[in-house]
Design an enzyme around this catalytic site. Structure first.
Site, PDB file in Angstrom:
ATOM      1  N   SER A 135      34.650  12.545   3.212  1.00  0.00           N
ATOM      2  CA  SER A 135      34.419  11.117   3.167  1.00  0.00           C
ATOM      3  C   SER A 135      33.249  10.829   4.095  1.00  0.00           C
ATOM      4  O   SER A 135      33.293  11.172   5.271  1.00  0.00           O
ATOM      5  CB  SER A 135      35.678  10.388   3.642  1.00  0.00           C
ATOM      6  OG  SER A 135      35.441   9.004   3.751  1.00  0.00           O
ATOM      7  N   LYS A 161      32.792  11.726  -1.221  1.00  0.00           N
ATOM      8  CA  LYS A 161      33.176  10.313  -1.278  1.00  0.00           C
ATOM      9  C   LYS A 161      32.270   9.548  -0.340  1.00  0.00           C
ATOM     10  O   LYS A 161      32.073   9.959   0.803  1.00  0.00           O
ATOM     11  CB  LYS A 161      34.641  10.177  -0.862  1.00  0.00           C
ATOM     12  CG  LYS A 161      35.068   8.811  -0.321  1.00  0.00           C
ATOM     13  CD  LYS A 161      36.580   8.729  -0.226  1.00  0.00           C
ATOM     14  CE  LYS A 161      37.033   7.904   0.967  1.00  0.00           C
ATOM     15  NZ  LYS A 161      38.507   7.879   1.088  1.00  0.00           N
ATOM     16  N   LYS A 163      31.334   5.696   1.331  1.00  0.00           N
ATOM     17  CA  LYS A 163      31.849   4.359   1.569  1.00  0.00           C
ATOM     18  C   LYS A 163      30.837   3.359   1.034  1.00  0.00           C
ATOM     19  O   LYS A 163      29.624   3.536   1.217  1.00  0.00           O
ATOM     20  CB  LYS A 163      32.040   4.157   3.073  1.00  0.00           C
ATOM     21  CG  LYS A 163      33.115   5.053   3.680  1.00  0.00           C
ATOM     22  CD  LYS A 163      34.503   4.619   3.231  1.00  0.00           C
ATOM     23  CE  LYS A 163      35.592   5.362   3.993  1.00  0.00           C
ATOM     24  NZ  LYS A 163      36.935   4.893   3.600  1.00  0.00           N
ATOM     25  N   ASP A 188      34.372   4.547  -2.074  1.00  0.00           N
ATOM     26  CA  ASP A 188      35.524   3.858  -1.481  1.00  0.00           C
ATOM     27  C   ASP A 188      35.059   2.537  -0.879  1.00  0.00           C
ATOM     28  O   ASP A 188      34.234   2.516   0.035  1.00  0.00           O
ATOM     29  CB  ASP A 188      36.156   4.749  -0.395  1.00  0.00           C
ATOM     30  CG  ASP A 188      37.439   4.159   0.188  1.00  0.00           C
ATOM     31  OD1 ASP A 188      37.842   3.043  -0.228  1.00  0.00           O
ATOM     32  OD2 ASP A 188      38.048   4.821   1.056  1.00  0.00           O
ATOM     33  N   GLU A 213      37.575   3.689  -5.213  1.00  0.00           N
ATOM     34  CA  GLU A 213      38.791   3.536  -4.407  1.00  0.00           C
ATOM     35  C   GLU A 213      38.881   2.125  -3.826  1.00  0.00           C
ATOM     36  O   GLU A 213      37.912   1.618  -3.256  1.00  0.00           O
ATOM     37  CB  GLU A 213      38.756   4.589  -3.281  1.00  0.00           C
ATOM     38  CG  GLU A 213      40.010   4.658  -2.428  1.00  0.00           C
ATOM     39  CD  GLU A 213      39.923   5.798  -1.392  1.00  0.00           C
ATOM     40  OE1 GLU A 213      39.039   6.681  -1.517  1.00  0.00           O
ATOM     41  OE2 GLU A 213      40.745   5.788  -0.458  1.00  0.00           O
ATOM     42  N   ASP A 238      44.402   2.940  -2.552  1.00  0.00           N
ATOM     43  CA  ASP A 238      44.699   3.497  -1.235  1.00  0.00           C
ATOM     44  C   ASP A 238      45.558   2.457  -0.497  1.00  0.00           C
ATOM     45  O   ASP A 238      46.797   2.486  -0.591  1.00  0.00           O
ATOM     46  CB  ASP A 238      43.365   3.799  -0.514  1.00  0.00           C
ATOM     47  CG  ASP A 238      43.505   4.230   0.935  1.00  0.00           C
ATOM     48  OD1 ASP A 238      44.630   4.274   1.453  1.00  0.00           O
ATOM     49  OD2 ASP A 238      42.475   4.528   1.592  1.00  0.00           O
ATOM     50  N   LYS A 262      48.511   8.826   1.509  1.00  0.00           N
ATOM     51  CA  LYS A 262      48.346   9.083   2.944  1.00  0.00           C
ATOM     52  C   LYS A 262      49.721   9.060   3.580  1.00  0.00           C
ATOM     53  O   LYS A 262      50.479   8.099   3.408  1.00  0.00           O
ATOM     54  CB  LYS A 262      47.474   8.002   3.594  1.00  0.00           C
ATOM     55  CG  LYS A 262      45.999   8.095   3.235  1.00  0.00           C
ATOM     56  CD  LYS A 262      45.176   7.027   3.932  1.00  0.00           C
ATOM     57  CE  LYS A 262      43.711   7.138   3.553  1.00  0.00           C
ATOM     58  NZ  LYS A 262      42.939   5.930   3.963  1.00  0.00           N
ATOM     59  N   GLY A 290      42.665  10.655   4.268  1.00  0.00           N
ATOM     60  CA  GLY A 290      42.653  10.925   5.701  1.00  0.00           C
ATOM     61  C   GLY A 290      42.427   9.663   6.499  1.00  0.00           C
ATOM     62  O   GLY A 290      41.989   8.642   5.957  1.00  0.00           O
TER      63      GLY A 290
HETATM   64  O1  OSB Z   1      39.904   4.430   3.366  1.00  0.00           O
HETATM   65  O2  OSB Z   1      40.157   6.513   3.205  1.00  0.00           O
HETATM   66  C1  OSB Z   1      39.920   5.534   3.900  1.00  0.00           C
HETATM   67  C2  OSB Z   1      39.048   6.629   7.474  1.00  0.00           C
HETATM   68  C3  OSB Z   1      39.649   5.612   8.196  1.00  0.00           C
HETATM   69  C4  OSB Z   1      40.279   4.600   7.523  1.00  0.00           C
HETATM   70  C5  OSB Z   1      40.326   4.587   6.130  1.00  0.00           C
HETATM   71  C6  OSB Z   1      39.738   5.602   5.402  1.00  0.00           C
HETATM   72  C7  OSB Z   1      39.062   6.620   6.090  1.00  0.00           C
HETATM   73  C8  OSB Z   1      38.351   7.703   5.435  1.00  0.00           C
HETATM   74  C9  OSB Z   1      38.171   8.971   6.231  1.00  0.00           C
HETATM   75  O3  OSB Z   1      37.837   7.612   4.346  1.00  0.00           O
HETATM   76  C10 OSB Z   1      38.906  10.116   5.679  1.00  0.00           C
HETATM   77  C11 OSB Z   1      38.955  11.275   6.650  1.00  0.00           C
HETATM   78  O4  OSB Z   1      39.842  11.305   7.523  1.00  0.00           O
HETATM   79  O5  OSB Z   1      38.102  12.149   6.549  1.00  0.00           O
HETATM   80 MG    MG Z   2      40.311   4.665   1.316  1.00  0.00          MG
END
Ligand code: OSB
Ligand code: MG
Length: 372
Positions: A135, A161, A163, A188, A213, A238, A262, A290
């Site tokens: 991510s 992925k 953001k 995401d 996402e 999510d 999660k 994560g």
């Molecule tokens: O939306 O998946 C998410 C990290 C913090 C809060 C929300 C998210 C995330 C990530 C990181 O996308 C995923 C990771 O731990 O590598």
């Molecule tokens: Mg997410």
């Protein structure tokens, strides 16, 4: 098993690079760790609550409060037949899934350690290795993002992925696709859009994303069903999926075609497994998300990802992407093929680095019968 002694602690771990999403930036992780002890055996777990209430309502502080004042005083000294009993024991506590999930994972870990068996076996895991993705947060510009993607692809990761947020979306994805027409790619949004943005979100359809996402509100299920009706790209939920019942509603309404599971968000292994089993029965792929976990939480994500329905690479990546030194003696590592071998040792298969953990602890509290 009898819960003889529990230590709740907070540690502080700086991230190697800040992580930015549509809801904000994280530089330093404050992480709660739990250590459950019985008969000289320890089971460790990690709470996924973030620092601020921007992903969901939960924070490090609310989880500390709920674990310290409502869960542990109730559990300490109790005889619990099996970790699968815990959710019913604490169901009178509403919400606070990340707090509950941390305790639940610790009891599973202790249970596995007492039996000297791998945790993934006890929860029904079947995969010997798991597929990993990364991510990548919002960057200062597209060139920096493309360079990060290049680095992760060379490291072998099987899914990228990125953001997105308003102003950092269609053009960013277009630039990635221009450079990498074929890679498994997804975006995401962390709830940054509304149904008014449907035309913008439809523009993403041309880029063959694996999924988008959580485009809409963090607690919405209904409007995502309307959006999914007008998008070709599969929606993955999510934030909205906090329980088996949320998953059932989302699948029944057609709100998504993929679910990100999660551990913390759904309150632990038992609920994660129920959601997995529901999706598996319906042919809905799932993957493990994560929350910038340290090694302890990451190791539990690996165990979860070994269930057979986890067919899409998760956001489960190497320790070194986030932390200079991790909470486990052996860092989580990913092979050149972008996979993690599910460890075969007892429990999570990683050992907590107790000296290091002690050195980064900012507060701790011990629970024993009599000192509740
Ligand atoms: O939306 O998946 C998410 C990290 C913090 C809060 C929300 C998210 C995330 C990530 C990181 O996308 C995923 C990771 O731990 O590598
Ligand atoms: Mg997410």
């Amino acid at each position: 098993m009898k819960i003889e002694r529990v230590t709740l602690r907070e540690i502080s771990l700086p991230l190697i690079h800040y992580f930015e999403t549509s809801f904000g930036r994280t530089d330093v992780r404050r992480i709660l760790l739990l250590q459950f002890q019985t008969d000289g055996v320890s089971g460790w777990s990690e709470c996924t609550s973030p620092e601020g209430p921007y992903y969901s309502h939960e924070t490090v502080e609310t989880s500390w409060n709920v674990i310290e004042n409502f869960i542990l005083p109730y559990l300490i000294g109790k005889e619990l037949e099996h970790p699968s009993r815990l959710p019913r024991e604490i169901e009178q506590i509403r919400g606070h899934n990340m707090a509950k999930g941390a305790v639940e994972a610790g009891l599973w870990e202790l249970h596995a350690r007492l039996l000297a068996r791998p945790l993934h076996q006890l929860i029904g895991g079947t995969l010997a290795r798991i597929d990993c993705g990364v991510s990548i947060g919002i960057q200062e510009n597209i060139d920096i993002l493309l360079a990060k993607i290049e680095k992760e692809l060379s490291a072998g990761y099987r899914k990228i992925k990125v953001k997105i947020k308003p102003g950092w979306d269609v053009e960013v994805v277009r630039a990635i696709r221009r450079r990498y027409p074929e890679i498994p790619l997804m975006a995401d949004a962390n709830s940054a859009y509304t149904l008014k943005d449907v035309e913008l979100l439809r523009q993403l359809d041309e880029f063959d994303l694996l999924m988008i996402e959580q485009p809409l509100r963090y607690d919405d299920i209904f409007e995502h069903s309307q959006l999914q009706g007008s998008l070709r790209t599969p929606i993955c939920l999510d934030e909205s999926i906090k329980s088996y019942f949320d998953a059932k509603a989302a699948l029944t309404l057609g709100s998504c075609r993929v679910i990100n599971i999660k551990l913390g968000r759904v309150g632990g292994f038992a609920q994660a497994k129920r959601i997995h089993d529901l999706c598996f029965a319906q042919g809905i792929p799932v993957w493990c998300g994560g929350m910038l976990e340290s090694g302890v939480g990451r190791a539990h994500n690996i165990a979860l990802s070994s269930l057979p329905g986890f067919t899409i690479p998760g956001d489960v990546s190497a320790s070194k992407r986030y932390y200079r030194r991790d909470t486990t003696t052996r860092p989580v590592e990913v092979t050149a093929q972008g996979q993690i071998d599910v460890p075969q040792g007892p429990g999570m298969g990683f050992e907590p680095d107790t000296d290091f953990i002690e050195s980064v602890t900012t507060r701790s509290r011990e629970f024993k019968p009599g000192n509740r």
